[in-house]
Design a protein around this motif. Structure first.
Motif, PDB file in Angstrom:
ATOM      1  N   VAL A  65      -4.770   3.473   7.550  1.00  8.29           N
ATOM      2  CA  VAL A  65      -3.465   3.309   8.170  1.00  8.29           C
ATOM      3  C   VAL A  65      -3.625   3.120   9.679  1.00  8.29           C
ATOM      4  O   VAL A  65      -4.549   3.641  10.292  1.00  8.29           O
ATOM      5  N   ILE A  66      -2.723   2.323  10.242  1.00  4.77           N
ATOM      6  CA  ILE A  66      -2.708   2.139  11.697  1.00  4.77           C
ATOM      7  C   ILE A  66      -1.385   2.663  12.223  1.00  4.77           C
ATOM      8  O   ILE A  66      -0.374   2.628  11.535  1.00  4.77           O
ATOM      9  N   THR A  67      -1.400   3.156  13.412  1.00  2.00           N
ATOM     10  CA  THR A  67      -0.176   3.660  14.029  1.00  2.00           C
ATOM     11  C   THR A  67       0.519   2.509  14.727  1.00  2.00           C
ATOM     12  O   THR A  67      -0.108   1.749  15.447  1.00  2.00           O
ATOM     13  N   VAL A  68       1.803   2.380  14.481  1.00  2.00           N
ATOM     14  CA  VAL A  68       2.574   1.304  15.119  1.00  2.00           C
ATOM     15  C   VAL A  68       3.491   1.864  16.169  1.00  2.00           C
ATOM     16  O   VAL A  68       3.829   2.992  16.214  1.00  2.00           O
ATOM     17  N   ASP A 120      -6.609  -7.054   5.568  1.00  2.00           N
ATOM     18  CA  ASP A 120      -7.897  -6.356   5.527  1.00  2.00           C
ATOM     19  C   ASP A 120      -8.371  -6.321   4.073  1.00  2.00           C
ATOM     20  O   ASP A 120      -7.685  -5.795   3.205  1.00  2.00           O
ATOM     21  N   PRO A 121      -9.550  -6.870   3.795  1.00  2.55           N
ATOM     22  CA  PRO A 121     -10.032  -6.916   2.407  1.00  2.55           C
ATOM     23  C   PRO A 121     -10.143  -5.526   1.769  1.00  2.55           C
ATOM     24  O   PRO A 121      -9.902  -5.371   0.577  1.00  2.55           O
ATOM     25  N   GLN A 122     -10.483  -4.526   2.560  1.00  9.30           N
ATOM     26  CA  GLN A 122     -10.594  -3.178   2.011  1.00  9.30           C
ATOM     27  C   GLN A 122      -9.223  -2.641   1.605  1.00  9.30           C
ATOM     28  O   GLN A 122      -9.079  -2.030   0.551  1.00  9.30           O
ATOM     29  N   VAL A 123      -8.211  -2.896   2.416  1.00  6.34           N
ATOM     30  CA  VAL A 123      -6.845  -2.464   2.088  1.00  6.34           C
ATOM     31  C   VAL A 123      -6.379  -3.167   0.820  1.00  6.34           C
ATOM     32  O   VAL A 123      -5.812  -2.540  -0.084  1.00  6.34           O
ATOM     33  N   VAL A 124      -6.615  -4.460   0.730  1.00 12.63           N
ATOM     34  CA  VAL A 124      -6.217  -5.232  -0.453  1.00 12.63           C
ATOM     35  C   VAL A 124      -6.932  -4.702  -1.700  1.00 12.63           C
ATOM     36  O   VAL A 124      -6.314  -4.468  -2.743  1.00 12.63           O
ATOM     37  N   SER A 125      -8.224  -4.481  -1.583  1.00 13.94           N
ATOM     38  CA  SER A 125      -9.004  -3.990  -2.719  1.00 13.94           C
ATOM     39  C   SER A 125      -8.541  -2.608  -3.169  1.00 13.94           C
ATOM     40  O   SER A 125      -8.335  -2.368  -4.368  1.00 13.94           O
ATOM     41  N   LEU A 126      -8.372  -1.702  -2.220  1.00 15.36           N
ATOM     42  CA  LEU A 126      -7.911  -0.356  -2.573  1.00 15.36           C
ATOM     43  C   LEU A 126      -6.511  -0.375  -3.170  1.00 15.36           C
ATOM     44  O   LEU A 126      -6.225   0.342  -4.135  1.00 15.36           O
ATOM     45  N   THR A 127      -5.639  -1.213  -2.627  1.00 10.12           N
ATOM     46  CA  THR A 127      -4.276  -1.317  -3.159  1.00 10.12           C
ATOM     47  C   THR A 127      -4.312  -1.819  -4.600  1.00 10.12           C
ATOM     48  O   THR A 127      -3.594  -1.295  -5.463  1.00 10.12           O
ATOM     49  N   ASN A 128      -5.146  -2.805  -4.880  1.00  6.08           N
ATOM     50  CA  ASN A 128      -5.296  -3.306  -6.255  1.00  6.08           C
ATOM     51  C   ASN A 128      -5.838  -2.225  -7.179  1.00  6.08           C
ATOM     52  O   ASN A 128      -5.377  -2.083  -8.321  1.00  6.08           O
ATOM     53  N   VAL A 166       3.758   7.194   5.892  1.00  7.67           N
ATOM     54  CA  VAL A 166       5.161   6.858   6.112  1.00  7.67           C
ATOM     55  C   VAL A 166       5.350   6.505   7.585  1.00  7.67           C
ATOM     56  O   VAL A 166       4.821   7.161   8.475  1.00  7.67           O
ATOM     57  N   ASN A 167       6.079   5.439   7.832  1.00  2.14           N
ATOM     58  CA  ASN A 167       6.334   4.925   9.186  1.00  2.14           C
ATOM     59  C   ASN A 167       5.058   4.472   9.888  1.00  2.14           C
ATOM     60  O   ASN A 167       4.985   4.461  11.114  1.00  2.14           O
ATOM     61  N   LYS A 168       4.075   4.114   9.127  1.00  6.94           N
ATOM     62  CA  LYS A 168       2.835   3.564   9.654  1.00  6.94           C
ATOM     63  C   LYS A 168       2.643   2.190   9.015  1.00  6.94           C
ATOM     64  O   LYS A 168       3.448   1.760   8.199  1.00  6.94           O
ATOM     65  N   ALA A 169       1.592   1.518   9.372  1.00  6.38           N
ATOM     66  CA  ALA A 169       1.351   0.176   8.827  1.00  6.38           C
ATOM     67  C   ALA A 169      -0.106   0.029   8.414  1.00  6.38           C
ATOM     68  O   ALA A 169      -0.972   0.801   8.813  1.00  6.38           O
ATOM     69  N   PHE A 170      -0.345  -0.971   7.614  1.00  8.03           N
ATOM     70  CA  PHE A 170      -1.684  -1.348   7.195  1.00  8.03           C
ATOM     71  C   PHE A 170      -1.906  -2.788   7.621  1.00  8.03           C
ATOM     72  O   PHE A 170      -0.964  -3.566   7.725  1.00  8.03           O
ATOM     73  N   HIS A 171      -3.146  -3.141   7.850  1.00  8.13           N
ATOM     74  CA  HIS A 171      -3.491  -4.552   8.036  1.00  8.13           C
ATOM     75  C   HIS A 171      -3.563  -5.155   6.633  1.00  8.13           C
ATOM     76  O   HIS A 171      -4.549  -4.965   5.919  1.00  8.13           O
ATOM     77  N   ASP A 172      -2.491  -5.831   6.241  1.00  5.95           N
ATOM     78  CA  ASP A 172      -2.416  -6.359   4.880  1.00  5.95           C
ATOM     79  C   ASP A 172      -3.472  -7.412   4.578  1.00  5.95           C
ATOM     80  O   ASP A 172      -3.741  -7.688   3.415  1.00  5.95           O
ATOM     81  N   PRO A 222       0.814  -1.222   0.000  1.00  3.77           N
ATOM     82  CA  PRO A 222       0.000   0.000   0.000  1.00  3.77           C
ATOM     83  C   PRO A 222       0.849   1.274   0.000  1.00  3.77           C
ATOM     84  O   PRO A 222       0.571   2.206  -0.767  1.00  3.77           O
ATOM     85  N   LEU A 223       1.886   1.322   0.824  1.00  4.05           N
ATOM     86  CA  LEU A 223       2.723   2.519   0.871  1.00  4.05           C
ATOM     87  C   LEU A 223       3.447   2.736  -0.456  1.00  4.05           C
ATOM     88  O   LEU A 223       3.560   3.868  -0.936  1.00  4.05           O
ATOM     89  N   GLN A 224       3.921   1.666  -1.081  1.00  4.38           N
ATOM     90  CA  GLN A 224       4.596   1.803  -2.371  1.00  4.38           C
ATOM     91  C   GLN A 224       3.654   2.331  -3.447  1.00  4.38           C
ATOM     92  O   GLN A 224       4.073   3.091  -4.319  1.00  4.38           O
ATOM     93  N   GLU A 225       2.393   1.949  -3.379  1.00  4.09           N
ATOM     94  CA  GLU A 225       1.410   2.463  -4.346  1.00  4.09           C
ATOM     95  C   GLU A 225       1.178   3.956  -4.128  1.00  4.09           C
ATOM     96  O   GLU A 225       1.120   4.735  -5.091  1.00  4.09           O
TER      97      GLU A 225
END
Length: 109
Positions: free
Chosen positions: A106-109, A58-66, A50-56, A4-7
């Motif tokens: 995004v989630i804060t780590v 998570d279907p919504q994160v996967v869908s949006l990333t695609n 940047v310097n955060k994370a996603f729940h990889d 997600p961050l690379q996209e």
């Protein structure tokens, strides 16, 4: 497909590297203003993650990333051709809107 961050980075860096050429292609002040607003939003989306994370998983994160991956391809093609600025701005708006939706996950780590 990238992370997600690379996209988000790809969107921001594509706009950053082409902003001058895109701005020259704008035919009206409204188009130029729209381009500037989308560029600023793309930058905010990227830096918010940047310097955060996603729940990889998570279907919504996967869908949006695609969706962003596909939209980034359209954007790269449109920027490479620099043809119809209205269509290019539509591609930019689409990918940046998707990026804003992704950044909201995004989630804060």
């Amino acid at each position: 497909m990238q992370s997600p961050l690379q996209e988000l980075e790809a969107t921001y860096f594509t706009l950053q590297s082409q902003i001058d050429a895109l701005n020259e292609d704008c035919q009206t002040q409204a188009q130029s203003n729209m381009l500037s607003a989308q560029y600023v939003q793309a930058r905010q989306n990227y830096w918010a993650c940047v310097n955060k994370a996603f729940h990889d998983d998570d279907p919504q994160v996967v869908s949006l990333t695609n969706q962003i991956d596909a939209a980034n391809q359209q954007l790269s093609n449109a920027v490479g051709e620099l043809g119809d600025i209205t269509q290019t701005l539509n591609y930019i708006t689409n990918v940046v809107t998707l990026g804003t939706q992704l950044a909201s996950n995004v989630i804060t780590v």
